[in-house]
Motif scaffolding. Structure first.
Motif, PDB file in Angstrom:
ATOM      1  N   GLN A   1      -8.015  10.666  -3.021  1.00 61.79           N
ATOM      2  CA  GLN A   1      -8.651   9.572  -2.304  1.00 61.79           C
ATOM      3  C   GLN A   1      -7.632   8.739  -1.538  1.00 61.79           C
ATOM      4  OE1 GLN A   1     -12.121   9.141  -2.193  1.00 61.79           O
ATOM      5  NE2 GLN A   1     -11.511   7.797  -0.500  1.00 61.79           N
ATOM      6  N   SER A   2      -6.434   8.581  -2.095  1.00 61.69           N
ATOM      7  CA  SER A   2      -5.397   7.785  -1.429  1.00 61.69           C
ATOM      8  C   SER A   2      -4.968   8.432  -0.117  1.00 61.69           C
ATOM      9  CB  SER A   2      -4.188   7.611  -2.353  1.00 61.69           C
ATOM     10  OG  SER A   2      -4.543   6.889  -3.525  1.00 61.69           O
TER      11      SER A   2
ATOM     12  N   LYS B   1      -6.756  10.643   1.587  1.00 63.34           N
ATOM     13  CA  LYS B   1      -7.931  10.604   2.471  1.00 63.34           C
ATOM     14  C   LYS B   1      -8.028   9.242   3.155  1.00 63.34           C
ATOM     15  CE  LYS B   1     -12.973  11.113   2.582  1.00 63.34           C
ATOM     16  NZ  LYS B   1     -14.201  11.446   1.798  1.00 63.34           N
ATOM     17  N   ASN B   2      -7.832   8.178   2.391  1.00 67.03           N
ATOM     18  CA  ASN B   2      -7.904   6.831   2.973  1.00 67.03           C
ATOM     19  C   ASN B   2      -6.852   6.646   4.059  1.00 67.03           C
ATOM     20  OD1 ASN B   2      -9.989   6.205   1.238  1.00 67.03           O
ATOM     21  ND2 ASN B   2      -8.710   5.080  -0.213  1.00 67.03           N
TER      22      ASN B   2
ATOM     23  N   LEU C   1      -8.138   8.463   7.147  1.00 65.22           N
ATOM     24  CA  LEU C   1      -9.261   7.720   7.726  1.00 65.22           C
ATOM     25  C   LEU C   1      -8.773   6.484   8.472  1.00 65.22           C
ATOM     26  CD1 LEU C   1     -11.868   7.910   4.812  1.00 65.22           C
ATOM     27  CD2 LEU C   1     -12.060   9.011   7.065  1.00 65.22           C
ATOM     28  N   GLU C   2      -7.795   5.818   7.886  1.00 64.09           N
ATOM     29  CA  GLU C   2      -7.247   4.621   8.535  1.00 64.09           C
ATOM     30  C   GLU C   2      -6.574   4.998   9.856  1.00 64.09           C
ATOM     31  OE1 GLU C   2      -3.666   1.560   7.582  1.00 64.09           O
ATOM     32  OE2 GLU C   2      -5.147   1.815   5.972  1.00 64.09           O
TER      33      GLU C   2
END
Length: 518
Positions: free
Chosen positions: A492-493, A495-496, A499-500
């Motif tokens: 998730q880290s 992926k974030n 996305l950012e």
């Protein structure tokens, strides 16, 4: 009496018995079943052996298991050698097998009692473990498509073999302050990462058509994090004498009191590059030609994936991505089956834990590539799988804080699913500790194992470094971000992070990553 430091202990052990002399003890331990002397444990490295972590070992199992590293000269494995490797993996290593960043191959769960037979099997196909580890010259890395690449500057296969043969088991170099890493490059893409080798030779074609080699010294990662210095040029016939001269300087002047400051780069930092070059020149019977740095390919373009036409008539080579070097018995057996089906005979490992099948009949290349993809060995990898690397990790390495190989595989699968159309290559390195075995400091995203806090409690996790790359003297090591997260939050880290980037105004992912560096 003062307690020995780590460096003092290692130096005493090497002085009392050369690491090469532990071979007879290996056979004795295997026959008698006696416990291995703790000081011989250190010497076993000279034959590629490290004790492994007990993380996956049953509590009631007292067996001392080892990781065994096999040297692959020029990174090469023939079909016959692959079959022996698969046999060893299945019978003696619980199905484990991984390619490394030095074009070697590693097994786990090796027992001392099985080593005589393992050594016999390796010797039967001209493989060995001598100087695969320890305070010695390690495997000489080189481009995996030497001799078959239409764009190569020079075919350096013979030179690589000669250097390895000169250094193999050479007692003049069996007690160095620490390890010594050499690279020889004839590739137009500079794919051996010469910037981080202790000593490297890059082929350059002169106007008259002859080849000479640009010499670089003192590169390294971890505690020796520095870009190698270019010191001049030598002819092909001068490579081996210069190699020996550099190793002798290192042997005789390296720091033996502090192993964290014991690499060649530390000597150069202390002396300065001019003194080092003068000292080296004084030990040679020929003159090193004056330095004149050449242009190098950026590390993001140092790849050989896909189906490529070979210089060998009617042959192709297929570059394939694994996932952080993991192959295992299942992958080995699938490779063997496809080799036999499509009449291929050889592969070479790369310095990025991938492989290249070097001699596929051209008429079979597309069909073989499709079947390779079907079994997870990817000739046309995603932008996440192409450049994923991971060290041995917590499951087997005693230095590791975090698990790595499984994390890397899950991360790639997750990112491929989350961003199927992501158009930029992303080099990701997953490391269980700060020792940089999977090269986090030259990756876009480098994850280094550490303890972090989650919900107020210390847990195993990673610290993130970003924006590392190699490009000759313009290379940049990855920067700290201050971002830390638990292992279970890795997917998730990352992926974030992506996305950012996608919602930002940055033109490239690298530009975005640079903005995250502290």
């Amino acid at each position: 009496m003062a307690k020995e430091s780590k460096a003092q202990r290692v130096e005493r052990i090497k002085k009392e018995k050369d690491g090469l002399d532990v071979l007879q003890d290996i056979y004795l331990y295997a026959i008698t079943g006696e416990n291995v002397d703790p000081e011989d444990i250190d010497r076993l490295k000279w034959y590629g052996l490290y004790t492994q972590n007990r993380n996956l070992q049953n509590e009631d199992d007292p067996t001392l298991y080892f990781m065994l590293r096999v040297k692959l000269v020029a990174g090469q494995l023939s079909l016959g050698q692959l079959k022996v490797i698969a046999h060893i993996s299945e019978k003696y290593a619980r199905g484990t097998a991984d390619f490394t960043t030095r074009q070697d191959l590693q097994f786990h769960y090796i027992r001392i009692v099985d080593l005589p037979e393992i050594f016999r099997l390796l010797d039967s196909v001209k493989l060995h473990t001598i100087f695969a580890a320890g305070d010695v010259p390690r495997n000489v890395v080189s481009c995996p498509i030497n001799g078959i690449d239409h764009n190569e500057i020079a075919d350096v296969r013979d030179l690589v073999e000669k250097i390895n043969e000169e250094l193999k088991g050479n007692r003049a170099f069996s007690n160095l302050p620490r390890k010594f890493k050499i690279g020889v490059n004839g590739c137009s893409k500079n794919c051996i990462h010469h910037e981080m080798q202790d000593l490297s030779f890059n082929a350059v074609k002169q106007k008259n058509g002859r080849v000479h080699f640009a010499v670089s010294v003192g590169g390294g990662l971890a505690s020796n994090r520095r870009i190698a210095d270019h010191i001049g040029y030598v002819s092909p016939s001068q490579v081996i004498p210069l190699t020996k001269a550099v190793i002798k300087i290192y042997r005789d002047n390296g720091n033996r009191e502090n192993r964290r400051k014991a690499r060649l780069g530390h000597i150069i930092e202390e002396w300065g590059i001019e003194k080092f070059r003068e000292t080296l020149q004084d030990s040679l019977s020929f003159k090193i030609k004056e330095p004149n740095e050449i242009e190098y390919t950026h590390s993001r373009y140092r790849e050989h994936f896909g189906i490529n036409k070979s210089k060998q008539k009617d042959k192709s080579f297929i570059g394939c991505a694994l996932n952080s070097g993991h192959i295992g018995i299942d992958g080995l057996n699938k490779l063997i089956k496809l080799f036999e089906k499509y009449k291929a005979d050889n592969l070479k490992a790369t310095v990025t834990q991938n492989i290249i099948i070097t001699d596929v009949p051209a008429k079979n290349a597309e069909a073989m590539a499709k079947e390779l993809e079907d079994v997870g060995i990817s000739p046309f990898p995603s932008n996440f799988k192409a450049r994923i690397q991971a060290c041995t990790g917590l499951n087997f390495c005693k230095f590791a804080i975090s698990e790595t190989k499984g994390v890397a595989k899950e991360l790639v699968d997750y990112l491929e699913e989350s961003f199927p159309d992501f158009e930029e290559r992303v080099a990701i390195s997953v490391n269980g500790c700060p020792n940089s075995c999977a090269h986090p400091h030259i990756s876009d995203i480098g994850l280094i194992g550490t303890k972090v806090k989650k919900d107020g409690k210390p847990v195993v996790g990673f610290e993130m470094f970003v924006a590392g790359f190699l490009h000759g003297k313009d290379s940049q090591y990855a920067k700290k971000t201050g971002i830390k997260f638990a292992v279970e939050d890795t997917k998730q880290s990352i992926k974030n992070l992506i996305l950012e980037y996608q919602s930002s105004n940055f033109e490239t992912f690298r530009d975005y990553l640079l903005s995250k560096a502290s």
